[in-house]
Write an enzyme that holds these catalytic residues in place. Structure first.
Site, PDB file in Angstrom:
ATOM      1  N   ASP A 106       6.110  11.292   4.438  1.00 40.76           N
ATOM      2  CA  ASP A 106       6.086  12.737   4.704  1.00 40.76           C
ATOM      3  C   ASP A 106       7.308  13.499   4.181  1.00 40.76           C
ATOM      4  O   ASP A 106       7.320  14.737   4.179  1.00 40.76           O
ATOM      5  CB  ASP A 106       5.915  12.997   6.210  1.00 40.76           C
ATOM      6  CG  ASP A 106       6.937  12.248   7.056  1.00 40.76           C
ATOM      7  OD1 ASP A 106       8.114  12.176   6.663  1.00 40.76           O
ATOM      8  OD2 ASP A 106       6.552  11.726   8.127  1.00 40.76           O
ATOM      9  N   HIS A 121       7.042   3.316   0.918  1.00 38.79           N
ATOM     10  CA  HIS A 121       5.617   3.546   0.631  1.00 38.79           C
ATOM     11  C   HIS A 121       5.369   4.818  -0.172  1.00 38.79           C
ATOM     12  O   HIS A 121       4.231   5.263  -0.271  1.00 38.79           O
ATOM     13  CB  HIS A 121       4.803   3.556   1.938  1.00 38.79           C
ATOM     14  CG  HIS A 121       4.791   2.213   2.622  1.00 38.79           C
ATOM     15  ND1 HIS A 121       4.463   2.043   3.950  1.00 38.79           N
ATOM     16  CD2 HIS A 121       5.078   0.972   2.145  1.00 38.79           C
ATOM     17  CE1 HIS A 121       4.556   0.752   4.255  1.00 38.79           C
ATOM     18  NE2 HIS A 121       4.929   0.092   3.188  1.00 38.79           N
ATOM     19  N   THR A 190       7.680   2.017  14.529  1.00 39.42           N
ATOM     20  CA  THR A 190       6.718   1.353  13.631  1.00 39.42           C
ATOM     21  C   THR A 190       5.985   0.256  14.385  1.00 39.42           C
ATOM     22  O   THR A 190       6.581  -0.439  15.207  1.00 39.42           O
ATOM     23  CB  THR A 190       7.400   0.778  12.356  1.00 39.42           C
ATOM     24  OG1 THR A 190       6.422   0.044  11.607  1.00 39.42           O
ATOM     25  CG2 THR A 190       8.582  -0.112  12.663  1.00 39.42           C
ATOM     26  N   SER A 191       4.681   0.110  14.062  1.00 37.75           N
ATOM     27  CA  SER A 191       3.891  -0.938  14.728  1.00 37.75           C
ATOM     28  C   SER A 191       4.265  -2.309  14.167  1.00 37.75           C
ATOM     29  O   SER A 191       3.937  -3.331  14.764  1.00 37.75           O
ATOM     30  CB  SER A 191       2.399  -0.681  14.531  1.00 37.75           C
ATOM     31  OG  SER A 191       2.100  -0.619  13.148  1.00 37.75           O
ATOM     32  N   ASN A 215      10.452   2.123  20.512  1.00 36.94           N
ATOM     33  CA  ASN A 215       9.028   2.399  20.320  1.00 36.94           C
ATOM     34  C   ASN A 215       8.445   2.859  21.655  1.00 36.94           C
ATOM     35  O   ASN A 215       8.914   2.426  22.718  1.00 36.94           O
ATOM     36  CB  ASN A 215       8.307   1.126  19.839  1.00 36.94           C
ATOM     37  CG  ASN A 215       6.967   1.436  19.182  1.00 36.94           C
ATOM     38  OD1 ASN A 215       6.077   2.003  19.809  1.00 36.94           O
ATOM     39  ND2 ASN A 215       6.837   1.066  17.922  1.00 36.94           N
TER      40      ASN A 215
HETATM   41  C1  BJW Z   1       6.286   6.093  18.668  1.00 37.33           C
HETATM   42  C2  BJW Z   1       6.091   7.431  18.955  1.00 37.33           C
HETATM   43  C3  BJW Z   1       7.207   8.143  19.374  1.00 37.33           C
HETATM   44  C4  BJW Z   1       4.205   6.647  18.318  1.00 37.33           C
HETATM   45  N1  BJW Z   1       8.381   7.533  19.486  1.00 37.33           N
HETATM   46  N2  BJW Z   1       7.460   5.501  18.793  1.00 37.33           N
HETATM   47  C5  BJW Z   1       0.688 -10.728   4.931  1.00 37.33           C
HETATM   48  C6  BJW Z   1       1.860 -10.742   4.206  1.00 37.33           C
HETATM   49  C7  BJW Z   1       2.088  -9.819   3.196  1.00 37.33           C
HETATM   50  C8  BJW Z   1       1.148  -8.826   2.900  1.00 37.33           C
HETATM   51  C9  BJW Z   1      -0.025  -8.832   3.628  1.00 37.33           C
HETATM   52  C10 BJW Z   1      -0.249  -9.761   4.606  1.00 37.33           C
HETATM   53  N3  BJW Z   1      -1.463  -9.529   5.114  1.00 37.33           N
HETATM   54  C11 BJW Z   1      -1.993  -8.461   4.476  1.00 37.33           C
HETATM   55  C12 BJW Z   1      -1.129  -8.010   3.568  1.00 37.33           C
HETATM   56  C13 BJW Z   1      -1.357  -6.852   2.697  1.00 37.33           C
HETATM   57  C14 BJW Z   1      -1.023  -5.505   3.257  1.00 37.33           C
HETATM   58  C15 BJW Z   1      -0.742  -5.543   4.760  1.00 37.33           C
HETATM   59  O1  BJW Z   1       0.375  -5.638   5.204  1.00 37.33           O
HETATM   60  N4  BJW Z   1      -1.786  -5.408   5.555  1.00 37.33           N
HETATM   61  C16 BJW Z   1      -1.619  -5.434   7.029  1.00 37.33           C
HETATM   62  C17 BJW Z   1      -2.339  -4.241   7.624  1.00 37.33           C
HETATM   63  C18 BJW Z   1      -2.100  -6.760   7.532  1.00 37.33           C
HETATM   64  N5  BJW Z   1       0.136  -4.999   2.555  1.00 37.33           N
HETATM   65  C19 BJW Z   1       0.011  -4.413   1.388  1.00 37.33           C
HETATM   66  O2  BJW Z   1      -1.067  -4.285   0.837  1.00 37.33           O
HETATM   67  C20 BJW Z   1       1.283  -3.928   0.722  1.00 37.33           C
HETATM   68  N6  BJW Z   1       1.335  -4.420  -0.593  1.00 37.33           N
HETATM   69  C21 BJW Z   1       1.428  -5.738  -0.862  1.00 37.33           C
HETATM   70  O3  BJW Z   1       1.521  -6.573  -0.003  1.00 37.33           O
HETATM   71  O4  BJW Z   1       1.413  -5.997  -2.196  1.00 37.33           O
HETATM   72  C22 BJW Z   1       1.406  -7.352  -2.626  1.00 37.33           C
HETATM   73  C23 BJW Z   1       1.418  -7.321  -4.135  1.00 37.33           C
HETATM   74  C24 BJW Z   1       2.423  -7.956  -4.816  1.00 37.33           C
HETATM   75  C25 BJW Z   1       2.422  -7.941  -6.211  1.00 37.33           C
HETATM   76  C26 BJW Z   1       1.405  -7.272  -6.905  1.00 37.33           C
HETATM   77  C27 BJW Z   1       0.406  -6.629  -6.216  1.00 37.33           C
HETATM   78  C28 BJW Z   1       0.417  -6.649  -4.826  1.00 37.33           C
HETATM   79  C29 BJW Z   1       1.267  -2.406   0.593  1.00 37.33           C
HETATM   80  C30 BJW Z   1       1.278  -1.734   1.911  1.00 37.33           C
HETATM   81  C31 BJW Z   1       1.241  -0.219   1.727  1.00 37.33           C
HETATM   82  C32 BJW Z   1       0.974   0.441   3.044  1.00 37.33           C
HETATM   83  N7  BJW Z   1       0.629   1.777   2.861  1.00 37.33           N
HETATM   84  C33 BJW Z   1       0.297   2.614   4.021  1.00 37.33           C
HETATM   85  C34 BJW Z   1      -0.726   3.686   3.651  1.00 37.33           C
HETATM   86  C35 BJW Z   1      -0.223   4.763   2.851  1.00 37.33           C
HETATM   87  C36 BJW Z   1      -1.285   5.823   2.750  1.00 37.33           C
HETATM   88  C37 BJW Z   1      -0.699   7.176   3.059  1.00 37.33           C
HETATM   89  O5  BJW Z   1       0.174   7.312   3.913  1.00 37.33           O
HETATM   90  O6  BJW Z   1      -1.143   8.103   2.433  1.00 37.33           O
HETATM   91  O7  BJW Z   1       1.503   3.116   4.597  1.00 37.33           O
HETATM   92  S1  BJW Z   1      -0.476   1.744   5.348  1.00 37.33           S
HETATM   93  C38 BJW Z   1       0.219   2.738   6.604  1.00 37.33           C
HETATM   94  O8  BJW Z   1       0.892   1.814   7.498  1.00 37.33           O
HETATM   95  C39 BJW Z   1       1.312   3.613   5.936  1.00 37.33           C
HETATM   96  C40 BJW Z   1       2.495   3.310   6.830  1.00 37.33           C
HETATM   97  O9  BJW Z   1       3.710   3.542   6.139  1.00 37.33           O
HETATM   98  C41 BJW Z   1       2.290   1.880   7.240  1.00 37.33           C
HETATM   99  C42 BJW Z   1       3.048   1.476   8.476  1.00 37.33           C
HETATM  100  O10 BJW Z   1       2.597   2.121   9.595  1.00 37.33           O
HETATM  101  P1  BJW Z   1       3.599   2.546  10.757  1.00 37.33           P
HETATM  102  O11 BJW Z   1       4.601   3.479  10.220  1.00 37.33           O
HETATM  103  O12 BJW Z   1       4.101   1.347  11.441  1.00 37.33           O
HETATM  104  O13 BJW Z   1       2.629   3.416  11.698  1.00 37.33           O
HETATM  105  P2  BJW Z   1       1.654   2.932  12.884  1.00 37.33           P
HETATM  106  O14 BJW Z   1       0.721   4.031  13.159  1.00 37.33           O
HETATM  107  O15 BJW Z   1       1.064   1.619  12.591  1.00 37.33           O
HETATM  108  O16 BJW Z   1       2.628   2.728  14.120  1.00 37.33           O
HETATM  109  C43 BJW Z   1       3.299   3.808  14.722  1.00 37.33           C
HETATM  110  C44 BJW Z   1       4.158   3.246  15.838  1.00 37.33           C
HETATM  111  O17 BJW Z   1       4.903   4.294  16.395  1.00 37.33           O
HETATM  112  C45 BJW Z   1       3.356   2.612  16.976  1.00 37.33           C
HETATM  113  O18 BJW Z   1       3.937   1.345  17.299  1.00 37.33           O
HETATM  114  C46 BJW Z   1       3.544   3.581  18.157  1.00 37.33           C
HETATM  115  O19 BJW Z   1       3.619   2.928  19.418  1.00 37.33           O
HETATM  116  C47 BJW Z   1       4.861   4.206  17.809  1.00 37.33           C
HETATM  117  N8  BJW Z   1       5.049   5.572  18.282  1.00 37.33           N
HETATM  118  N9  BJW Z   1       4.731   7.717  18.780  1.00 37.33           N
HETATM  119  C48 BJW Z   1       8.448   6.189  19.209  1.00 37.33           C
HETATM  120  N10 BJW Z   1       7.084   9.462  19.728  1.00 37.33           N
END
Ligand code: BJW
Ligand code: ZN
Length: 241
Positions: A106, A121, A190-191, A215
């Site tokens: 953002d 990201h 972050t989750s 968190n």
């Molecule tokens: C509060 C609050 C308040 C609320 N105060 N707290 C195992 C190992 C390695 C990789 C993988 C794996 N298994 C699967 C993968 C692949 C995948 C992955 O991790 N998937 C998982 C879901 C399982 N990863 C990928 O694909 C990554 N790339 C990759 O691995 O490439 C390998 C490669 C190598 C070489 C060549 C080619 C490939 C890329 C990941 C990109 C993630 N992108 C996103 C989407 C972007 C879209 C967009 O925004 O437009 O990014 S996913 C989404 O999740 C976004 C976020 O940055 C990211 C993290 O989320 P975040 O920030 O943690 O948010 P939430 O909602 O999950 O959590 C919020 C938290 O806040 C909660 O805990 C609340 O309790 C808390 N909260 N209010 C304090 N007021």
């Protein structure tokens, strides 16, 4: 441990630290009014991630994906950094060795004044040409659908890392260095389920850092950190100063 005792312990660790690394997620911006990704009010609630945040989805239906980003651009454009963003800027001023790693796209951290940061990201206010690769800033709200590259006429996409895409190698290296070299790591809002970002806190811990999580709720990382403090990022982060 009570909330006050946890905050005291975290402050004591921070007081003696020279190198501090902060890892943030959507919970930091939740207090600015931006929905998180997962959970009851999460951004994915009405959509399937694989319909929107993957290269395949964009290839299949770029208009749908750009519409989703226009909705988010409009929402984010109306928000401002909160007290958590501001407190992190103050930490950058205080610590000689400081690095901020954010998963947020953002742009609220740089808007607040953070300069020593990796946007792991990407950034929603940048676009990248799918043909020539050029990255430019674009703050249009809404952006024209479908946007085209001024340089070569190719289709533009958001400069954001989608599922299955590699993160920028330099950003990732810088983040791993920051995780391995810090004395204290703060993980805020972050989750901790998305990799490789989720591997940074364990890396810091294995390298000897004291890891503090802030968190609203417990996360998969909570049992593995030194201190897990539950509450709002905008309330608790300033109280660490
Ligand atoms: C509060 C609050 C308040 C609320 N105060 N707290 C195992 C190992 C390695 C990789 C993988 C794996 N298994 C699967 C993968 C692949 C995948 C992955 O991790 N998937 C998982 C879901 C399982 N990863 C990928 O694909 C990554 N790339 C990759 O691995 O490439 C390998 C490669 C190598 C070489 C060549 C080619 C490939 C890329 C990941 C990109 C993630 N992108 C996103 C989407 C972007 C879209 C967009 O925004 O437009 O990014 S996913 C989404 O999740 C976004 C976020 O940055 C990211 C993290 O989320 P975040 O920030 O943690 O948010 P939430 O909602 O999950 O959590 C919020 C938290 O806040 C909660 O805990 C609340 O309790 C808390 N909260 N209010 C304090 N007021
Ligand atoms: Zn181009």
């Amino acid at each position: 441990m009570t909330l006050e005792a946890s905050l005291r312990e975290a402050r004591a660790r921070l007081t003696h630290a020279r190198a501090v690394t902060v890892l943030t997620g959507a919970g930091v911006s939740a207090d600015s009014g931006i929905p998180t990704f997962r959970g009851a009010d999460g951004l994915w609630r009405n959509y399937r991630a694989e319909d929107l945040a993957t290269p395949d989805a964009f290839q299949r239906d770029p208009t749908l994906v750009w519409r989703w980003y226009n909705w988010r651009r409009e929402l984010i454009a109306a928000t401002h950094p909160n007290k958590a963003h501001d407190a992190i800027v103050e930490m950058e001023r205080r610590y000689e060795g400081f690095w901020l790693i954010t998963q947020n796209v953002d742009g609220l951290h740089p808007a607040a004044g953070s300069r020593k940061l990796s946007e792991l990201h990407g950034n929603i206010w940048k676009v990248r040409c799918t043909a020539c690769g050029q990255v430019v800033e674009n703050r249009d709200v809404p952006i024209a659908i479908l946007p085209m590259c001024r340089h070569c006429g190719g289709l533009l996409r958001p400069h954001i890392v989608w599922f299955g895409e590699a993160l920028d190698e330099r950003d990732l290296d810088r983040s791993r260095d920051a995780a391995q070299s810090c004395e204290v790591m703060l993980i805020i809002g972050t989750s901790g389920v998305v990799y490789p970002a989720a591997s940074l806190a364990p890396l810091a811990r294995a390298s000897g850092a004291f890891v503090v999580e802030i968190n609203l709720d417990p996360t998969p990382a909570s049992g593995q950190v030194n201190l897990s403090i539950q509450g709002r990022a905008s309330d608790l982060t300033p109280r660490l100063l």
